[in-house]
Design an enzyme around this catalytic site. Sequence first.
Site, short mmCIF file in Angstrom:
data_model
loop_
_atom_site.label_atom_id
_atom_site.label_comp_id
_atom_site.label_asym_id
_atom_site.label_seq_id
_atom_site.Cartn_x
_atom_site.Cartn_y
_atom_site.Cartn_z
N CYS A 181 -5.44 -3.57 2.39
CA CYS A 181 -5.26 -3.32 3.87
C CYS A 181 -6.64 -3.45 4.59
CB CYS A 181 -4.36 -2.15 4.27
SG CYS A 181 -3.46 -2.39 5.73
N LYS B 126 -9.39 2.24 -2.35
CA LYS B 126 -9.54 1.62 -1.18
C LYS B 126 -10.65 2.12 -0.65
CE LYS B 126 -7.09 1.02 3.18
NZ LYS B 126 -5.87 1.38 4.06
N GLU C 227 0.77 -1.23 0.06
CA GLU C 227 0.04 0.10 0.09
C GLU C 227 0.86 1.12 0.18
OE1 GLU C 227 -2.18 0.34 3.54
OE2 GLU C 227 -3.45 1.84 2.87
#
Lengths: 597, 597
Positions: free
Chosen positions: B167, B130, B54
């Site tokens: 994540c 995300k 990330e």
Amino acid sequence: MPTNGRILDRDRTLRVAGAQIRNVVGDLAGNAEQILAAMSHAEEAGADVVVFPELALTGYPLADLVLREEFVDAAAATLDELARSSGLTACVVGTIARVHPRRSWDVRDRDVAISAAVLFDGQLRGVYHKVMLPNYEVFDEARNFAPGSRPDALWRIGEAIVGIAICEDLWSGDGPPEAQAAAGAEILLVPNASPFHQEKPAGRRALVTEVARRNATPVVYVNCVGGQDEIVFDGGSLVVDADGELLYRSPQFEAECFCLDVPLGPPRPTAGEPTTVHGRPPLQRRQLPAPPPAPEIPADAQVWQCLVLGTRDFLVKNGRSSAVLGLSGGIDAAVTAAVAAEALGPENVLGVAMPALGSPDDELHDAELLAVGLGIEYHVIPLGSITAVVRDGLAELLGGAPDERPSEALAARTRAAILWAISDQLGHLPLATGNKTELSVGSAAVHGDMAGVFAPLKDCPKTLLYRLAALRNQRGPAIPQRIIDRPPTVRTDAWGELPSYAVLDQIVERYLERGETLEDLVAAGFDAPLARRVLQLVDDSEFQRRQTPPGVKITTRAFGQDLRMPITNAWRPYATDHGPPVEVPLNPVRGDPPGAE
Amino acid sequence: MPTNGRILDRDRTLRVAGAQIRNVVGDLAGNAEQILAAMSHAEEAGADVVVFPELALTGYPLADLVLREEFVDAAAATLDELARSSGLTACVVGTIARVHPRRSWDVRDRDVAISAAVLFDGQLRGVYHKVMLPNYEVFDEARNFAPGSRPDALWRIGEAIVGIAICEDLWSGDGPPEAQAAAGAEILLVPNASPFHQEKPAGRRALVTEVARRNATPVVYVNCVGGQDEIVFDGGSLVVDADGELLYRSPQFEAECFCLDVPLGPPRPTAGEPTTVHGRPPLQRRQLPAPPPAPEIPADAQVWQCLVLGTRDFLVKNGRSSAVLGLSGGIDAAVTAAVAAEALGPENVLGVAMPALGSPDDELHDAELLAVGLGIEYHVIPLGSITAVVRDGLAELLGGAPDERPSEALAARTRAAILWAISDQLGHLPLATGNKTELSVGSAAVHGDMAGVFAPLKDCPKTLLYRLAALRNQRGPAIPQRIIDRPPTVRTDAWGELPSYAVLDQIVERYLERGETLEDLVAAGFDAPLARRVLQLVDDSEFQRRQTPPGVKITTRAFGQDLRMPITNAWRPYATDHGPPVEVPLNPVRGDPPGAE
């Protein structure tokens, strides 16, 4: 008064009290006492409803305190007591409240909301939960709070249909106030915890006018008052009618209760079922005219009062009543001392001059004149013999005495150690005297000029200090004119050439507060190499800013929670001299020798 | 290998490379160089796809750096260059990306997302944004980022249908991985920036297993490596098959690239239209067996490596290569010195003993033995004459020499001033030696033991230090046994009686990390008055913690961004002696005399 063609029913009014209280984070008992006093006051005035600020009961902001279960429990218990004490004036009390766990933007459930509890006649009648949770600048509400899910909740108080929204709820243009007005609200009651910066009072006034006009509802905007670490709530509560015309404005920077009859907005069909606080018909009573609005305070005077209140509250709320600071004959120390003297009373401030060997006599003399002018206690501790013995101790290791800049920093840190020792022994809280300009360009030694438990001028650009000194002296000479007139020393040695403070402060403001780039600055007429040098210094000195005490936010972006860059940060778009390159050993293939690892 | 009854098609594999890089916040050029190197490596290995962590390109976390338009522009330009360099191995590169402004939980638009860019054959083929933005503990992603709105996006790489999640997306149980699997994903590629704490590696392993089993997809979890201010990314990337069985684990605390053939999950109907990265049929090639997983590191050794990497990276990434610290003959300084020596090489560490008048000779001797044992440079500067002259300077004002505790604090601050002076002159970065226990109970003087630019042991409880010292000595005696054996001094004077460190550390951990109350502690068998005293000390000393340098997070809650209480905070449920009561002047009715105003 213009009505924009709408029919305001002047006979249909709600008598609204607002309690601009000076609450303290975590002080449930003390805050409850203030709330009870204002409840009595409002009831005596025959108010239909009294509105308190956001988180009136708990204080604002709570940071991770709200993660403590025992605190949430204690707040709920205290609210129950307040509910039992409520009478025939409905109370809108800002507090926290447990809610059904809600997960909205990450994987963690939050089960506490920012709420407005409605109390009446000994009971809790219902709770509104804040929908919009600001999560930028000084605000981090989304960190620990759950958002409310009923933006269109309505309340019936007598014959009035009432909407309640909390602070950020007001700012979106299509949020709870709009939902409530569409559902039938005739008046909006809005608890706030809105901290000061120089552009905030005008912004609030414009906002409240706009919300009132958009929704054709009067707005009662109640703010709190007082310093809380880095921010100061400045009060200035507002009441406008359904046309957005000002009915009342509270003073800034002081607590008060007000009460007036507010004409309701036009009646409209009601969607959904309002929660009934009570359904009594209105009492026969004489109209209560609005008191005259508090006069607006000139801009620099607002800053001055903000600094005084922020400094006073940091000390008082932390159980301290006296302060110590270093006096240098410079403008920073002079304004800090003047703020402290007004905040605490001059008899509670100790100024200590710590002249280095070779410090000009006139600066020491000015420090003494300042102390006399302000009426604060004054003491001299010559620094020369102290730094001399430290330099002797260092000489062998360093192969001679330190160079000039390290020596200045050593003197600043030695002064700080002396102030801390005085504080430890006498209990005075040490104040740092540094300003925003030095913090911006990294010219304040870590634990030197910025050493202390609180830094009143942390967010004040250097050029503002001269205006504040002049403003203070309008009430009688206190800061020696020679301190105001002495040209500030601009570093030109190891720092490279810097522009004058007048130019420097503009560059820093445009870069940090308005997000301008070097290109923007050059387009605005600033000298490119000089501006680049300033931006580089700002970028290079984040690590220094992280170890400074809290100070009073007065600009749109203050260092601290409000504006945080990574310390470790190789982004240096404005660097002309990069220093040693950053070399991180790369070890991309497993099994390779670990190299610098 | 068990398959839980599912049919894994072992012939249908994706050759996946993972690049556990050691990137630096803001270092676009350097990070791009690491990414390019890993892209080449993956292409040479014939990988179908290479997965980066990330924010691989920008570094993590960015704090308010992402508000700088010029940074967002520069990241986009660098990504374009990477895209042009991409070949026939698809690349999943973590970066930031401008998106359509989105307002989701307050009134501020965000227009930058945390993204995974998919590069192939010279082009940017698409971007995943995300969806879940963690906003708790050390994370503040919701502050500046917009959430993605397409959790179910799919990608076609050859014959494989691929999901990409980032994540936090993985942690909800009903987030993007579940949406992607339901839509037809046969494998999940997951870039992460997941910082270390003691319970994290086991937590990650359990999570990845659960996600794989729930969705019947293999999971490729790629983490980054390195220290970034308060946090350390520990690597430990994981690959599991669709049954959650471990196929590969990267080492912790070092960079690497890995590559293996991952059997796809069972094929399923595809909903929606995957973005085609390419549609080439799979190459004929020999199966690439997974390399052996890196061995798991024992718990305390993980902490040790975390401290070493965190300290090394703070210095290296900030352009420094040498450090200075005070050596006292105590365990704190000994472990700090040992960490620094391993992080920087002993030749780059200077230890300075600054014995006070009357300091025991054996402590000074131990400091010297420590320096010899570690091979670091050593110097003695007697403090006695320095503090004597400071005390003389203070005597007149204080009416005598300071009391014992102020004297100790003065000595600590004078030592700090000396270390800063050495740092200013010689360029060594000063390291603070304080530990978490002292910070918790407020026994470290502000700008004394905690003075420095970095504090390696800031999050280490005192009792852990003894274990770390013993661990270090297993590789050869370095820390004198007498330092490890010497009982720590427990303050009993002005602090009241405190429990032993063994008990103290447990109480602090339960209170701060597990949120336990006094009631919980008593129920667990702790002495009530002693526990209450500890909790009160923790509550009382927040102001000291705010002025400390960053350190290495190793526990579940570290002081700093991770755990912040209001400084001004009257909530003192455990106070037995309240000190002076907080009295905020109440001025509820406008027109009243302003009282203490």
